[in-house]
Write a protein that holds these residues in place. Structure first.
Motif, mmCIF file in Angstrom:
data_model
loop_
_atom_site.group_PDB
_atom_site.id
_atom_site.type_symbol
_atom_site.label_atom_id
_atom_site.label_comp_id
_atom_site.label_asym_id
_atom_site.label_seq_id
_atom_site.Cartn_x
_atom_site.Cartn_y
_atom_site.Cartn_z
ATOM 1 N N UNK A 277 -3.831 6.301 -6.704
ATOM 2 C CA UNK A 277 -4.805 6.863 -5.763
ATOM 3 C C UNK A 277 -5.240 5.817 -4.739
ATOM 4 N N UNK A 278 -5.706 6.312 -3.618
ATOM 5 C CA UNK A 278 -6.211 5.432 -2.570
ATOM 6 C C UNK A 278 -7.452 4.707 -3.092
ATOM 7 N N UNK A 279 -7.506 3.423 -2.840
ATOM 8 C CA UNK A 279 -8.662 2.649 -3.291
ATOM 9 C C UNK A 279 -9.909 3.067 -2.533
ATOM 10 N N UNK B 255 0.836 -1.205 0.000
ATOM 11 C CA UNK B 255 0.000 0.000 0.000
ATOM 12 C C UNK B 255 0.867 1.250 0.000
ATOM 13 N N UNK B 256 1.889 1.258 0.833
ATOM 14 C CA UNK B 256 2.784 2.412 0.923
ATOM 15 C C UNK B 256 3.525 2.622 -0.395
ATOM 16 N N UNK B 257 4.004 1.536 -0.998
ATOM 17 C CA UNK B 257 4.728 1.635 -2.268
ATOM 18 C C UNK B 257 3.820 2.155 -3.378
ATOM 19 N N UNK B 258 2.563 1.687 -3.396
ATOM 20 C CA UNK B 258 1.634 2.151 -4.423
ATOM 21 C C UNK B 258 1.312 3.631 -4.235
#
Length: 72
Positions: free
Chosen positions: A39-41, A30-33
């Protein structure tokens, strides 16, 4: 053997360590994305319960008919 195959076979016994490692990997992903600009899912919007279309209210809902195996 893949984790999914192990679970399907019934041989998978999750442990607290496995759960902690899995959550740590999810958080790292999550942090890498986020760092890469994704964008946040968001949750998909909730749709209203399927209401019958006009003229369908009286239709019986039974089991779906079986299809022959040769049709697929």
């Amino acid at each position: 053997m893949l984790v999914a195959d192990t679970i399907k076979a019934g041989d998978f016994e999750p442990s607290e360590a496995w759960a902690a490692d899995t959550w740590a990997a999810i958080e790292a992903l999550t942090k890498a994305m986020r760092k890469a600009g994704y964008p946040k899912l968001r949750k998909a919007p909730q749709k209203a319960a399927d209401a019958p279309m006009p003229g369908q209210a009286g239709l019986p809902f039974g089991d779906a008919p079986e299809t022959p195996e040769s049709a697929s």
